[in-house]
Every structure is written in C-alpha cells, then in structure tokens.
Design a protein around this motif. Structure first.
Motif, PDB file in Angstrom:
ATOM      1  N   GLY A 172     -21.267 -20.470   7.163  1.00 47.92           N
ATOM      2  CA  GLY A 172     -21.438 -19.115   8.380  1.00 47.92           C
ATOM      3  C   GLY A 172     -22.326 -18.210   8.058  1.00 47.92           C
ATOM      4  N   LEU A 173     -23.682 -18.428   6.485  1.00 53.08           N
ATOM      5  CA  LEU A 173     -24.637 -18.057   6.926  1.00 53.08           C
ATOM      6  C   LEU A 173     -25.296 -17.837   7.019  1.00 53.08           C
ATOM      7  CD1 LEU A 173     -23.553 -18.166   2.728  1.00 53.08           C
ATOM      8  CD2 LEU A 173     -22.755 -16.533   3.984  1.00 53.08           C
ATOM      9  N   LEU A 174     -26.733 -17.060   7.251  1.00 58.38           N
ATOM     10  CA  LEU A 174     -28.146 -16.915   8.209  1.00 58.38           C
ATOM     11  C   LEU A 174     -29.010 -18.523   7.610  1.00 58.38           C
ATOM     12  CD1 LEU A 174     -29.053 -13.765   7.652  1.00 58.38           C
ATOM     13  CD2 LEU A 174     -28.307 -14.310   9.496  1.00 58.38           C
ATOM     14  N   MET A 175     -29.559 -18.928   8.409  1.00 52.15           N
ATOM     15  CA  MET A 175     -29.539 -20.246   7.790  1.00 52.15           C
ATOM     16  C   MET A 175     -31.267 -20.107   7.721  1.00 52.15           C
ATOM     17  SD  MET A 175     -27.257 -22.579   7.712  1.00 52.15           S
ATOM     18  CE  MET A 175     -28.008 -24.285   8.657  1.00 52.15           C
ATOM     19  N   PRO A 176     -31.840 -20.655   7.128  1.00 57.16           N
ATOM     20  CA  PRO A 176     -33.576 -20.226   6.638  1.00 57.16           C
ATOM     21  C   PRO A 176     -34.241 -21.190   7.726  1.00 57.16           C
ATOM     22  CG  PRO A 176     -32.279 -22.663   5.170  1.00 57.16           C
ATOM     23  CD  PRO A 176     -31.612 -21.862   5.693  1.00 57.16           C
ATOM     24  N   ALA A 177     -34.915 -20.766   7.697  1.00 51.39           N
ATOM     25  CA  ALA A 177     -35.933 -21.664   8.966  1.00 51.39           C
ATOM     26  C   ALA A 177     -36.503 -22.852   8.552  1.00 51.39           C
ATOM     27  CB  ALA A 177     -37.726 -20.385   8.843  1.00 51.39           C
ATOM     28  N   ALA A 178     -36.075 -23.015   7.858  1.00 50.46           N
ATOM     29  CA  ALA A 178     -36.781 -24.689   7.320  1.00 50.46           C
ATOM     30  C   ALA A 178     -36.196 -25.064   5.507  1.00 50.46           C
ATOM     31  CB  ALA A 178     -38.523 -25.076   7.505  1.00 50.46           C
ATOM     32  N   GLN A 179     -36.417 -26.303   5.203  1.00 50.84           N
ATOM     33  CA  GLN A 179     -35.634 -26.864   4.247  1.00 50.84           C
ATOM     34  C   GLN A 179     -36.794 -27.521   3.901  1.00 50.84           C
ATOM     35  OE1 GLN A 179     -32.214 -29.600   3.856  1.00 50.84           O
ATOM     36  NE2 GLN A 179     -32.347 -29.703   6.221  1.00 50.84           N
ATOM     37  N   ILE A 180     -37.158 -27.663   2.416  1.00 51.96           N
ATOM     38  CA  ILE A 180     -38.319 -28.097   2.370  1.00 51.96           C
ATOM     39  C   ILE A 180     -38.690 -28.718   0.742  1.00 51.96           C
ATOM     40  CG2 ILE A 180     -40.966 -28.096   1.163  1.00 51.96           C
ATOM     41  CD1 ILE A 180     -41.331 -25.744   3.178  1.00 51.96           C
ATOM     42  N   SER A 181     -37.548 -30.327   0.513  1.00 52.49           N
ATOM     43  CA  SER A 181     -37.900 -30.943  -0.666  1.00 52.49           C
ATOM     44  C   SER A 181     -38.698 -31.930  -0.779  1.00 52.49           C
ATOM     45  CB  SER A 181     -36.125 -31.710  -0.603  1.00 52.49           C
ATOM     46  OG  SER A 181     -35.982 -32.468  -1.648  1.00 52.49           O
ATOM     47  N   MET A 182     -39.393 -31.388  -2.459  1.00 52.79           N
ATOM     48  CA  MET A 182     -40.483 -32.020  -3.037  1.00 52.79           C
ATOM     49  C   MET A 182     -39.553 -33.521  -3.735  1.00 52.79           C
ATOM     50  SD  MET A 182     -42.924 -30.557  -4.079  1.00 52.79           S
ATOM     51  CE  MET A 182     -43.648 -28.865  -2.798  1.00 52.79           C
ATOM     52  N   TYR A 183     -39.228 -34.595  -3.057  1.00 51.28           N
ATOM     53  CA  TYR A 183     -38.787 -35.873  -4.048  1.00 51.28           C
ATOM     54  C   TYR A 183     -37.314 -35.181  -4.970  1.00 51.28           C
ATOM     55  CZ  TYR A 183     -41.697 -34.550  -7.534  1.00 51.28           C
ATOM     56  OH  TYR A 183     -42.601 -33.451  -8.086  1.00 51.28           O
ATOM     57  N   GLY A 184     -36.533 -34.495  -3.948  1.00 52.25           N
ATOM     58  CA  GLY A 184     -35.061 -34.060  -4.704  1.00 52.25           C
ATOM     59  C   GLY A 184     -34.233 -34.680  -3.684  1.00 52.25           C
ATOM     60  N   THR A 185     -33.520 -35.587  -5.124  1.00 51.99           N
ATOM     61  CA  THR A 185     -32.609 -36.555  -4.686  1.00 51.99           C
ATOM     62  C   THR A 185     -31.393 -36.149  -3.836  1.00 51.99           C
ATOM     63  OG1 THR A 185     -32.443 -37.321  -6.988  1.00 51.99           O
ATOM     64  CG2 THR A 185     -31.112 -37.753  -5.776  1.00 51.99           C
ATOM     65  N   ALA A 186     -31.362 -36.913  -3.063  1.00 54.33           N
ATOM     66  CA  ALA A 186     -30.271 -36.707  -2.017  1.00 54.33           C
ATOM     67  C   ALA A 186     -28.694 -37.632  -2.041  1.00 54.33           C
ATOM     68  CB  ALA A 186     -31.234 -36.499  -0.329  1.00 54.33           C
ATOM     69  N   THR A 187     -29.309 -38.533  -2.316  1.00 53.60           N
ATOM     70  CA  THR A 187     -27.307 -39.075  -2.976  1.00 53.60           C
ATOM     71  C   THR A 187     -28.004 -39.144  -4.542  1.00 53.60           C
ATOM     72  OG1 THR A 187     -26.544 -40.768  -3.035  1.00 53.60           O
ATOM     73  CG2 THR A 187     -28.958 -41.082  -2.268  1.00 53.60           C
ATOM     74  N   MET A 188     -26.745 -38.666  -5.085  1.00 56.64           N
ATOM     75  CA  MET A 188     -26.272 -39.431  -6.345  1.00 56.64           C
ATOM     76  C   MET A 188     -26.554 -41.038  -6.983  1.00 56.64           C
ATOM     77  SD  MET A 188     -23.788 -37.064  -9.086  1.00 56.64           S
ATOM     78  CE  MET A 188     -24.329 -35.349  -8.984  1.00 56.64           C
ATOM     79  N   GLN A 189     -27.024 -41.392  -6.348  1.00 54.12           N
ATOM     80  CA  GLN A 189     -27.666 -43.087  -6.946  1.00 54.12           C
ATOM     81  C   GLN A 189     -28.450 -43.086  -7.003  1.00 54.12           C
ATOM     82  OE1 GLN A 189     -25.555 -44.868  -3.367  1.00 54.12           O
ATOM     83  NE2 GLN A 189     -26.270 -47.091  -4.064  1.00 54.12           N
ATOM     84  N   VAL A 190     -29.022 -44.127  -7.830  1.00 57.75           N
ATOM     85  CA  VAL A 190     -30.062 -45.051  -8.519  1.00 57.75           C
ATOM     86  C   VAL A 190     -30.379 -46.191  -7.105  1.00 57.75           C
ATOM     87  CG1 VAL A 190     -31.688 -46.517  -9.820  1.00 57.75           C
ATOM     88  CG2 VAL A 190     -30.034 -44.333 -10.752  1.00 57.75           C
TER      89      VAL A 190
END
Length: 312
Positions: A172-190
């Motif tokens: 329930g924290l204040l949310m960012p106006a956007a999230q920006i991810s440059m090839y951030g791994t979304a799953t811990m899987q190759v």
C-alpha cells in the motif's frame, strides 16, 4: 541475427580484459575489473551531491543529479546493474548525467548493498528505503515533483524495479508513475541458453542468483522472481527493454506480455543484434543511442497531472 559488428567488438574487448568467464572470477576481483571499465564522466551537470538516506540497516548511499534549479522536475530512482554482487554509484555516472540533462529529470542513483555480503532482501530493502524517503519530499528534493517519480534500472536493477513495483502495491505504498527495466530478468530462469556472451552467460546467471538468493525456498517469492506473482494487476505502466542476445530474454518478454494481459500499459522494445549490458554504451553502439532517445521520450510523456493520491 548475430551480434552487430560494433557489439561483437565490445564483447571481444571485454573477454580480453577479463581473461576468463565472469562466473570463474572471485567477486572482489570482478568488482575491480568492472569498476576499471566504467565510462569516465565528462558531461557537465548543474548539480550533484552524495547523501546517506536513513535506513534500518544504517543508511543507504545515494547520488543525486539535478539538471537545473527549475521547480517541479520529475524524479528517476535508478538501480544499477551487476548481478546484485557488483557495481556502485560511479558505474553509471556519465550515463545518468546525460539522462538527467536530456530528459530534464532529477536522478537519484542508489548504492544498494551487494551480495554475497548482503543477500536478499538487503538490496530490495535499501531501494525501498530510498523510495520511502523520496516520497516524504526531503530538503534535497524540495522543489521536485515526486508525484512523477519513476523506478528505473538496468539488469539486476531492472529486476529490482519489477520486484519493487509489486512490493509497493502489496504494502500500500505510493506507487511510481512508471517502471522502467532495461533487460532486468523477470524470472530466475535461463530461457535462452543459446544467447550467451562474456557479458552474461547461463553460468553467470546461476552464479549471481546463488550469491543473491542461496535459499532456494526464497526464490518462489515475487520479490525475488517477479514472474512468480499470481496477480499483476494494479502495477504502474512499464517500459521494458530486452536485448536479442540475452540468455534470459524470452522470460522477461513473457512477463511484459503478462503485465499487458493484466491491464498494465506496457511498451516493450527488443533491440536486435544487441547483447545484455548494451544500454549504457551510448558512445559505441547506435542502438544504445536510439534507446536513450526512446527513454527520454518516454520520461517526457509521463503526465504532470498524475497525483500521489491516485497512485496509492
């Protein structure tokens, strides 16, 4: 598509500099090698300062970049790359100065604690502490528009971006106006073992994950493994970047599509012929310069009318 000629030159030079794969290099040595390869800062910036943000762990070092004294500037909280084990405030100095100037934003770069000395959730806790500090509109950001604050990061920093957005929603924290991810791994899987370079291989992935989260039971948490979340609704708009030659590419792109399916506004861009780690290499790689322009344009589209109350 193979690596572009310019990207191949960078990969070859990196291989010569490191001498052996990253997963074989002791962490202290790897930190020194990568720090030595940081792009020198030459771009003037109106103002920068280093501060220590209060936290339960004794404080989080940050570096603030300000392009001007104008009031109402948006804020970008930046988390660096490095597999959760290497990197720091000097790593993206030149890139962040350029981004601050070009986009007209205040950048807050976070020097989160690193594994293996500080394993999960240390990095996440540090980044959340900085966000909560920013939302109080401290003196250092007194003239900023924190209603337009965004989370942004590269590689491990991009993974932290995904995880933080979920944690903020859940708490329930204040949310960012956007999230920006440059090839951030979304799953811990190759998901793409065929796409490896000396800048990231499947063996590197597993080594970094083992350093960051050695307890396999914790890897089911969406704050470690964002794609493990069963509910992606209510998350902020996302700008998701992937590189074609990246052993985790398809897993991250699937996460972006799942965000879209959950009603989240997503801009997904894949850069062909590029490898994991390319984004900040703007002086050497034309696609990195194109990405920089796209990022600036994306930041400039974040509406000024968005309110903190609307982002709870």
């Amino acid at each position: 598509m193979p690596l572009s000629p310019e990207a191949q030159q960078i990969v070859d030079a990196s291989a010569r500099r490191m001498g052996k794969p990253m997963y074989e290099i002791p962490v202290p040595e790897l930190r020194a090698v990568l720090a030595a390869g940081a792009i020198p800062a030459t771009t003037p910036i109106h103002h920068s300062e280093d501060l220590l943000v209060p936290s339960a762990a004794g404080g989080v070092p940050i570096r603030i970049y300000r392009p001007s004294d104008d009031e109402g500037l948006p804020v970008v909280q930046w988390m660096h790359s490095g597999g959760f084990a290497v990197g720091g405030l000097d790593q993206n100095e030149e890139y962040l100065r350029s981004l601050s100037n070009a986009a007209g934003v205040i950048v807050v770069s976070v020097d989160y604690r690193l594994a293996p000395e500080h394993r999960y959730p240390a990095a996440l806790d540090d980044c959340r502490a900085v966000w909560e500090w920013m939302m109080t509109v401290p003196d250092a950001l007194a003239s900023a528009d924190v209603r337009r604050a965004v989370l942004a990061g590269e590689s491990a920093g991009g993974t932290l971006t995904f995880a933080l957005a979920q944690q903020f929603r859940d708490r329930g924290l204040l949310m960012p106006a956007a999230q920006i991810s440059m090839y951030g791994t979304a799953t811990m899987q190759v998901t793409n073992p065929e796409f490896e370079t000396v800048l990231l291989s499947p063996a590197d992935c597993h080594r970094f994950w083992d350093l960051y989260v050695p307890d396999s039971a914790e890897r089911d948490s969406p704050y470690v493994n964002p794609a493990a979340a069963t509910d992606l609704s209510g998350l902020p708009p996302a700008f998701v970047v992937t590189a074609e030659i990246d052993p985790t590419r398809d897993g991250t792109e699937k996460y972006a599509r799942n965000l879209q399916a959950s009603g989240v506004e997503v801009e997904l861009r894949r850069y062909d012929g590029m490898m994991h780690g390319f984004a900040t290499m703007t002086t050497a790689l034309p696609p990195a310069r194109q990405l920089f322009e796209h990022l600036v344009a994306y930041l400039n589209r974040i509406p000024a009318s968005d309110s903190a109350a609307d982002r709870r």
